[in-house]
Motif scaffolding. Structure first.
Motif, PDB file in Angstrom:
ATOM      1  N   SER B 336      24.155  81.183  15.030  1.00 19.97           N
ATOM      2  CA  SER B 336      25.505  80.649  14.905  1.00 19.97           C
ATOM      3  C   SER B 336      25.640  79.493  15.883  1.00 19.97           C
ATOM      4  CB  SER B 336      26.532  81.723  15.258  1.00 19.97           C
ATOM      5  OG  SER B 336      26.497  81.978  16.666  1.00 19.97           O
ATOM      6  N   TYR B 337      26.860  78.929  15.973  1.00 23.53           N
ATOM      7  CA  TYR B 337      27.121  77.852  16.922  1.00 23.53           C
ATOM      8  C   TYR B 337      26.884  78.304  18.359  1.00 23.53           C
ATOM      9  CZ  TYR B 337      31.373  80.322  18.037  1.00 23.53           C
ATOM     10  OH  TYR B 337      32.235  81.291  18.465  1.00 23.53           O
ATOM     11  N   GLN B 338      26.798  79.613  18.587  1.00 22.09           N
ATOM     12  CA  GLN B 338      26.596  80.098  19.949  1.00 22.09           C
ATOM     13  C   GLN B 338      25.138  79.988  20.423  1.00 22.09           C
ATOM     14  OE1 GLN B 338      28.456  83.788  20.886  1.00 22.09           O
ATOM     15  NE2 GLN B 338      30.418  83.169  20.062  1.00 22.09           N
ATOM     16  N   TRP B 339      24.282  79.427  19.589  1.00 24.43           N
ATOM     17  CA  TRP B 339      22.868  79.320  19.944  1.00 24.43           C
ATOM     18  C   TRP B 339      22.360  77.921  19.672  1.00 24.43           C
ATOM     19  CZ3 TRP B 339      20.665  84.008  21.560  1.00 24.43           C
ATOM     20  CH2 TRP B 339      21.445  85.147  21.290  1.00 24.43           C
ATOM     21  N   ALA B 340      21.582  77.363  20.600  1.00 25.45           N
ATOM     22  CA  ALA B 340      20.857  76.129  20.314  1.00 25.45           C
ATOM     23  C   ALA B 340      19.737  76.484  19.345  1.00 25.45           C
ATOM     24  CB  ALA B 340      20.282  75.543  21.600  1.00 25.45           C
ATOM     25  N   PRO B 341      19.468  75.625  18.344  1.00 23.14           N
ATOM     26  CA  PRO B 341      18.433  75.966  17.369  1.00 23.14           C
ATOM     27  C   PRO B 341      17.045  75.878  17.980  1.00 23.14           C
ATOM     28  CG  PRO B 341      19.177  73.725  17.008  1.00 23.14           C
ATOM     29  CD  PRO B 341      20.053  74.300  18.100  1.00 23.14           C
ATOM     30  N   THR B 342      16.104  76.623  17.400  1.00 19.63           N
ATOM     31  CA  THR B 342      14.703  76.445  17.765  1.00 19.63           C
ATOM     32  C   THR B 342      13.857  76.790  16.547  1.00 19.63           C
ATOM     33  OG1 THR B 342      13.027  76.909  19.428  1.00 19.63           O
ATOM     34  CG2 THR B 342      14.370  78.762  18.730  1.00 19.63           C
ATOM     35  N   SER B 343      12.544  76.651  16.690  1.00 13.35           N
ATOM     36  CA  SER B 343      11.647  76.862  15.559  1.00 13.35           C
ATOM     37  C   SER B 343      11.621  78.326  15.163  1.00 13.35           C
ATOM     38  CB  SER B 343      10.242  76.427  15.972  1.00 13.35           C
ATOM     39  OG  SER B 343       9.905  77.035  17.215  1.00 13.35           O
ATOM     40  N   ARG B 344      11.870  78.578  13.892  1.00 11.51           N
ATOM     41  CA  ARG B 344      11.922  79.965  13.417  1.00 11.51           C
ATOM     42  C   ARG B 344      11.294  80.080  12.025  1.00 11.51           C
ATOM     43  NH1 ARG B 344      15.979  82.877  16.230  1.00 11.51           N
ATOM     44  NH2 ARG B 344      15.113  84.692  15.167  1.00 11.51           N
ATOM     45  N   MET B 345      10.988  81.331  11.655  1.00 16.54           N
ATOM     46  CA  MET B 345      10.450  81.585  10.327  1.00 16.54           C
ATOM     47  C   MET B 345      11.565  81.638   9.283  1.00 16.54           C
ATOM     48  SD  MET B 345       7.521  84.432  11.127  1.00 16.54           S
ATOM     49  CE  MET B 345       7.895  84.896  12.829  1.00 16.54           C
ATOM     50  N   ARG B 346      11.172  81.541   8.005  1.00 10.58           N
ATOM     51  CA  ARG B 346      12.122  81.626   6.874  1.00 10.58           C
ATOM     52  C   ARG B 346      11.671  82.771   5.965  1.00 10.58           C
ATOM     53  NH1 ARG B 346      11.372  75.169   6.467  1.00 10.58           N
ATOM     54  NH2 ARG B 346       9.298  75.983   6.065  1.00 10.58           N
ATOM     55  N   ASN B 347      10.998  82.444   4.832  1.00 13.97           N
ATOM     56  CA  ASN B 347      10.355  83.488   4.029  1.00 13.97           C
ATOM     57  C   ASN B 347       8.869  83.349   4.314  1.00 13.97           C
ATOM     58  OD1 ASN B 347      12.848  84.140   2.524  1.00 13.97           O
ATOM     59  ND2 ASN B 347      12.549  82.082   1.688  1.00 13.97           N
ATOM     60  N   THR B 348       8.303  84.276   5.052  1.00 10.98           N
ATOM     61  CA  THR B 348       6.943  84.109   5.555  1.00 10.98           C
ATOM     62  C   THR B 348       6.061  85.204   4.967  1.00 10.98           C
ATOM     63  OG1 THR B 348       7.998  83.398   7.584  1.00 10.98           O
ATOM     64  CG2 THR B 348       5.634  83.729   7.679  1.00 10.98           C
ATOM     65  N   TYR B 349       4.977  84.808   4.335  1.00 12.20           N
ATOM     66  CA  TYR B 349       4.199  85.823   3.631  1.00 12.20           C
ATOM     67  C   TYR B 349       2.716  85.467   3.557  1.00 12.20           C
ATOM     68  CZ  TYR B 349       4.834  82.483  -0.220  1.00 12.20           C
ATOM     69  OH  TYR B 349       4.861  81.355  -0.980  1.00 12.20           O
ATOM     70  N   ILE B 350       1.926  86.493   3.380  1.00  9.13           N
ATOM     71  CA  ILE B 350       0.511  86.321   3.050  1.00  9.13           C
ATOM     72  C   ILE B 350       0.443  86.185   1.531  1.00  9.13           C
ATOM     73  CG2 ILE B 350      -1.764  87.426   3.021  1.00  9.13           C
ATOM     74  CD1 ILE B 350      -1.043  88.798   5.635  1.00  9.13           C
ATOM     75  N   ALA B 351      -0.198  85.144   1.059  1.00 10.04           N
ATOM     76  CA  ALA B 351      -0.245  84.881  -0.385  1.00 10.04           C
ATOM     77  C   ALA B 351      -1.121  85.904  -1.103  1.00 10.04           C
ATOM     78  CB  ALA B 351      -0.775  83.472  -0.626  1.00 10.04           C
ATOM     79  N   ALA B 352      -0.854  86.072  -2.404  1.00  8.25           N
ATOM     80  CA  ALA B 352      -1.607  87.031  -3.212  1.00  8.25           C
ATOM     81  C   ALA B 352      -3.096  86.699  -3.196  1.00  8.25           C
ATOM     82  CB  ALA B 352      -1.086  87.016  -4.644  1.00  8.25           C
ATOM     83  N   GLY B 353      -3.922  87.754  -3.138  1.00  9.22           N
ATOM     84  CA  GLY B 353      -5.374  87.577  -3.178  1.00  9.22           C
ATOM     85  C   GLY B 353      -5.941  88.169  -4.450  1.00  9.22           C
ATOM     86  N   LYS B 354      -7.177  88.639  -4.364  1.00 11.65           N
ATOM     87  CA  LYS B 354      -7.866  89.048  -5.599  1.00 11.65           C
ATOM     88  C   LYS B 354      -8.292  90.512  -5.587  1.00 11.65           C
ATOM     89  CE  LYS B 354      -9.734  84.513  -6.784  1.00 11.65           C
ATOM     90  NZ  LYS B 354      -9.829  83.584  -5.661  1.00 11.65           N
ATOM     91  N   ASP B 355      -7.974  91.240  -4.512  1.00  9.88           N
ATOM     92  CA  ASP B 355      -8.570  92.557  -4.389  1.00  9.88           C
ATOM     93  C   ASP B 355      -7.773  93.653  -5.098  1.00  9.88           C
ATOM     94  OD1 ASP B 355     -10.786  91.716  -2.845  1.00  9.88           O
ATOM     95  OD2 ASP B 355      -9.432  91.485  -1.128  1.00  9.88           O
ATOM     96  N   ASP B 356      -8.517  94.674  -5.511  1.00  9.71           N
ATOM     97  CA  ASP B 356      -7.947  95.791  -6.251  1.00  9.71           C
ATOM     98  C   ASP B 356      -7.329  96.800  -5.274  1.00  9.71           C
ATOM     99  OD1 ASP B 356      -7.891  97.303  -8.922  1.00  9.71           O
ATOM    100  OD2 ASP B 356      -8.714  98.762  -7.493  1.00  9.71           O
ATOM    101  N   GLU B 357      -6.082  97.162  -5.515  1.00  7.67           N
ATOM    102  CA  GLU B 357      -5.354  98.017  -4.580  1.00  7.67           C
ATOM    103  C   GLU B 357      -5.962  99.427  -4.483  1.00  7.67           C
ATOM    104  OE1 GLU B 357      -3.902  95.848  -6.658  1.00  7.67           O
ATOM    105  OE2 GLU B 357      -2.693  94.594  -5.339  1.00  7.67           O
ATOM    106  N   ALA B 358      -6.342  99.975  -5.630  1.00  5.55           N
ATOM    107  CA  ALA B 358      -6.893 101.335  -5.630  1.00  5.55           C
ATOM    108  C   ALA B 358      -8.233 101.380  -4.883  1.00  5.55           C
ATOM    109  CB  ALA B 358      -7.060 101.833  -7.068  1.00  5.55           C
ATOM    110  N   GLU B 359      -9.018 100.331  -5.054  1.00  4.66           N
ATOM    111  CA  GLU B 359     -10.334 100.277  -4.405  1.00  4.66           C
ATOM    112  C   GLU B 359     -10.187 100.252  -2.883  1.00  4.66           C
ATOM    113  OE1 GLU B 359     -13.729  98.106  -2.516  1.00  4.66           O
ATOM    114  OE2 GLU B 359     -11.648  97.472  -2.638  1.00  4.66           O
TER     115      GLU B 359
END
Lengths: 450, 460
Positions: B336-359
């Motif tokens: 909010s206005y009560q904080w000076a801005p700084t570098s932060r994350m937004r939607n941060t994720y590891i992208a989809a890969g190729k491996d089989d979940e059951a394996e």
């Protein structure tokens, strides 16, 4: 907003609330002026000045309580607040309703610490921050950087006024300074942290704070995990204070009545070892949560929540007390100006024992002393009491503090911990916080390491 | 909110003593929350948050002054207080302000202010009833609804004068199961940058209630998690908190700029296993961590942080950019206005890969399958992180044998990223509130199911 303007705004608001049909109404207003400066590598890296506050209105319609809050005091604000309260009250279905309190006959006097903060210029505070940073960086060549050094001061006021004419006011000032140096040697990195707080800038001793924080970081260099297993553990005061703060909610009658605490109905029972006496003391001279009145205007009083192991009382507001047929303990809590009245501790601490930390270690012989626990918002479950926390500390060998330990978790359960405390040390310190503990010999705990 | 001419005047006052950049952040927010406890509406709150902050740079030093008083006098006083802290700056030439409204790709169909509290309450009652119906062991359900409409104006001496509206709606449900002597809880907290239409398309309150209750009951009957070093499979969705803590915070300019972070100065190096690609994306419409412009007025971006194991980007705000000699990435955020801005994350994720979940599970031997994660924290200087497992299962000989409670995971970011040996195909995100130097802000974490070959499991 100055005092006269705010008084006049509150007068108009309470009059309008009555006009609009609120049976009772109460205003809770808080305001703070704050200053802080942060240093990084010898330069002022952040500098912040603020004046901010907010106002909460609560009031009853057909005996049901509603809430609204604002940070704007323009023409719309009064109407918005009253509409908000009415809408909120109409939906309120709590079986036990809060009520607005006409006030106690007498409120305790609390010696207000004499403060000199107003007289200090920004330049003096910046100079103090430089002294702290210098003390940290000149301690040892392995400490060449910090994660931050900061000095901040704030002056706050809170006002509670209601339709019964109750008008309570409390002002306070505080300064807080901290340093967090980084020590590096070879590939190894460690961090330290020390904080100091008081009512006079003289309460912050820059050399002691900076050097102490650097020593903290240096001591942890080359720390390693210990093998997993059961260990005798001393929780040093910082770690035990953090645990007590995290689990302080279990002593709330509100949580107990909602089955969120396992202490429901256990008053009079032994819930901790004989070594444990837990105090809630809103009258503590110089305490950071000291106050003559609680969040709904009840007079404050000091009590032992646990007396030599026996649970004597839970913490109550007027509502939870009424439900249980007891007197309020004066622990109605306003987390801020907005929102409902909750229940919580004031200055809350385990009463110190006679022995020093060194004596506890000597008596233990072999084990661990845990100096720091992290991730409390995640690794501790305030409902079950379970915790499993990333921890740091030292091996205790032959009764003495030996090599540093990190990358271990210490796991246990808060309810079980209360019972397993074998001894309490004499080293209680608040350091700017209101919940604190001396170091404790916690008995045997599960440690997960390598 | 304010006229460009007043903004111009405030910015001129703020830089009068030599500041080389100044910014105004003005905010008017309305938020509404309802809390249903034990089946009864316990409290309904409305809050109007209102204030402004003025920030001035002098080289790599920053001054921030904020107030509730957004009158002309209040703003000028803020600017003067900020200017008073600056000496010997090189100053800046004013650029004419160019008023604009942030481009917003999504449409808010039902503004929270247009919905009665009673309709909001219905959603909570649905979640509550569904949770209670799961088991007689459910002793308590807390369901909370919250919405916020944040109107902001950001103006600066680089000519920015942009208004934006951010709308957030969220449901949080916590269920407590008890057998009389022990309590365990389960929870879920879905939300989005949406209005009340959240409940048409994305969030089913009954499903939330059931999920929270099932988790609580499962954990009530679970033995405690064994402690030690084991392979760990972490499920998708909120499992992405591992990347958020183990790596994300250490890639923020706040940590990188002063060489504090273990990833400082390592652009171009392999910091993760080759199967790991990680992205911080503020552009996804309606997502909880998305933005239109950041809190410094820059259009939001999609930023690749790690590409096939190689570090390729940091999250950088304006001040961090000055300190690092790099361009900002639209990552300046604040509560909010009560904080000076700084570098932060937004939607941060590891992208989809190729491996089989059951394996992944079948070949892990003995270890932990972390199905639902709790929060965590990190020390960026050392990279030491920790987080809690809210719902875990023990795996033996590649088979899930029983649920376990009380587990936590600890490690160092630089080590864990290199030990990821499987990345699954189904990336999902989940919502969280991230607390750091500029306050508590909405972020998404996300990942497909992943496996870490060894991690310290804290149990009992």
């Amino acid at each position: 907003m100055d005092r006269v303007q705010m008084d006049s705004f509150i007068d108009r608001l309470l009059a309008a609330a009555k006009e609009a049909g609120l049976e009772t109404a109460e205003v809770y207003y808080t305001e703070a002026e704050a200053f802080s400066v942060g240093l990084m590598k010898g330069e002022v890296d952040s500098y912040e000045v603020s004046t901010s506050g907010g106002l909460g209105l609560r009031g009853t319609v057909d005996g049901r309580m509603g809430y609204a809050a604002t940070e704007a005091y323009d023409e719309d604000a009064i109407a918005q607040l009253i509409e908000g309260v009415k809408e909120s009250a109409a939906l309120n279905e709590a079986q036990e309703q809060d009520t607005i309190f006409a006030g106690d006959a007498v409120y305790p006097e609390i010696g207000k610490p004499e403060s000199d903060l107003a007289a200090w210029s920004a330049e003096k505070k910046i100079a103090l921050a430089h002294e702290i940073e210098q003390a940290a960086l000149s301690r040892d060549s392995r400490v060449s950087q910090t994660q931050g050094v900061s000095v901040s001061t704030s002056r706050g006021v809170r006002i509670l006024r209601n339709s019964y004419g109750l008008n309570l006011r409390r002002e306070g000032e505080v300064c807080v300074a901290y340093a967090s140096p980084i020590a590096r040697e070879g590939e190894d990195t460690s961090t330290g942290f020390k904080i100091a707080a008081g009512y006079r800038l003289g309460d912050v001793k820059p050399a002691e704070l900076g050097a102490g924080a650097a020593d903290d970081a240096l001591a942890m260099l080359h720390a390693k995990p210990v093998p997993s297993g059961d260990y005798r553990v001393i929780l040093r005061r910082e770690a035990m204070g953090d645990l007590l703060a995290t689990f302080s909610g279990v002593f709330s009658a509100e949580n107990a009545q909602q089955k969120l605490s396992l202490l429901a109905g256990r008053e009079g029972e032994k819930i901790a070892s004989d070594a444990v006496t837990l105090m809630d003391d809103p009258l503590l001279p110089g305490g950071f949560a000291s106050t003559p009145f609680d969040g709904e205007g009840s007079a404050s009083r000091t009590k032992a929540v646990i007396d030599a192991g026996t649970l004597t009382t839970l913490l109550h507001s007027r509502k939870t007390a009424k439900k249980q047929g007891v007197e309020t303990t004066g622990n109605a809590l306003r987390a801020g100006y907005a929102g409902a009245v909750r229940v919580g501790p004031t200055n809350f601490f385990i009463r110190p024992g006679e022995k020093t930390l060194e004596q506890l270690m000597a008596e233990m012989g072999d084990g661990l002393v845990i100096t720091d626990v992290s991730g409390l918002h995640a690794g501790a479950n305030p409902i079950s009491g379970d915790f499993s926390l990333l921890s740091k500390g030292f091996v205790i060998r032959d009764g003495k503090q030996a090599e540093p330990v990190e990358q271990v978790t210490v796991a246990g359960n808060f309810y079980a911990l209360l019972k397993s405390i074998r001894a309490v040390a004499d080293d209680l310190r608040f350091d700017g916080r209101s919940i604190a503990s001396p170091s404790v010999d916690a008995g045997v705990m599960k440690v997960s390491g390598k | 909110m304010i006229h460009p001419s007043l903004a111009q005047e405030v910015l001129a006052k703020a830089t009068a003593t030599g500041g080389d950049f100044a910014e105004i952040f003005l905010e008017d927010s309305r938020s509404h929350s309802l809390l249903l406890k034990s089946g009864h509406m316990d409290s309904v709150n409305s809050l109007r948050s209102h204030g402004a902050g003025v920030r001035v740079f002098n080289g790599t030093s920053a001054v921030y002054v904020y107030t509730n008083d957004t009158s002309r006098e209040g703003l000028i006083a803020c600017a003067q207080k900020a200017a008073a802290a600056v000496t010997e700056g090189k100053g800046c030439a004013p650029i004419p302000l160019n008023p604009s409204d942030a481009r917003r790709p999504e449409e808010i169909r039902v503004l929270p202010g247009d919905v009665t509290a009673a309709r909001k309450a219905e959603k909570l009652r649905a979640a509550d009833a569904a949770a209670r119906a799961v088991s007689g062991e459910i002793v308590q359900v807390n369901a909370r609804y919250s919405d916020t409409v944040q109107d902001v104006l950001i103006a600066n001496t680089e000519g920015t004068f942009v208004t934006d509206r951010r709308v957030y709606t969220r449901l949080a449900c916590t269920a407590v199961a008890s057998d009389g002597t022990e309590n365990q809880s389960g929870s879920t907290n879905p939300g989005a940058s949406m209005g009340f239409e959240l409940f048409d398309s994305r969030v089913d309150p009954e499903a939330c209630g059931k999920l929270a209750a099932n988790q609580a009951v499962t954990m009530l009957h679970a033995p405690v998690c064994p402690a030690g070093v084991y392979p760990v499979v972490i499920d998708n969705g909120f499992g992405g908190v591992i990347f958020h803590e183990a790596c994300g915070h250490s890639l923020e300019a706040t940590s990188v700029a002063y060489g504090i972070s273990e990833f400082s100065g390592r652009l171009g190096e392999m910091i993760a296993a080759p199967c790991v690609t990680a992205i911080d994306d503020g552009t996804i419409p309606n997502e909880w961590g998305s933005e239109h412009v950041d809190d410094e007025g820059m259009p939001t971006t999609r930023l690749v942080l790690i590409e096939n194991g190689k570090l390729v980007g940091y999250m950088i705000d304006k001040l961090g950019g000055r300190r690092m000699g790099m361009a900002p990435t639209g990552s300046g955020r604040r509560e909010s206005y009560q904080w000076a801005p700084t570098s932060r994350m937004r939607n941060t994720y590891i992208a989809a890969g190729k491996d089989d979940e059951a394996e992944m599970i079948a070949t892990m031997g003995e270890g932990l399958y972390a199905k639902a994660m709790g929060g965590g924290s990190v020390n960026p200087a050392t990279g030491e992180f920790n987080f809690a497992v809210n719902e875990g299962y023990w795996v033996k000989d590649g088979k899930i044998v029983h649920p376990v409670r009380g587990a936590s995971l600890i490690g160092r970011g630089s080590e864990v990223l290199l030990r990821i040996d499987r990345v699954g195909r189904d990336m999902r995100m989940a919502q969280g509130m991230c607390g750091s130097m500029s306050g508590s802000i909405p972020v998404n974490v996300g990942q497909p199911m992943i496996r870490v070959s060894s991690l310290t499991v804290g149990g009992r």
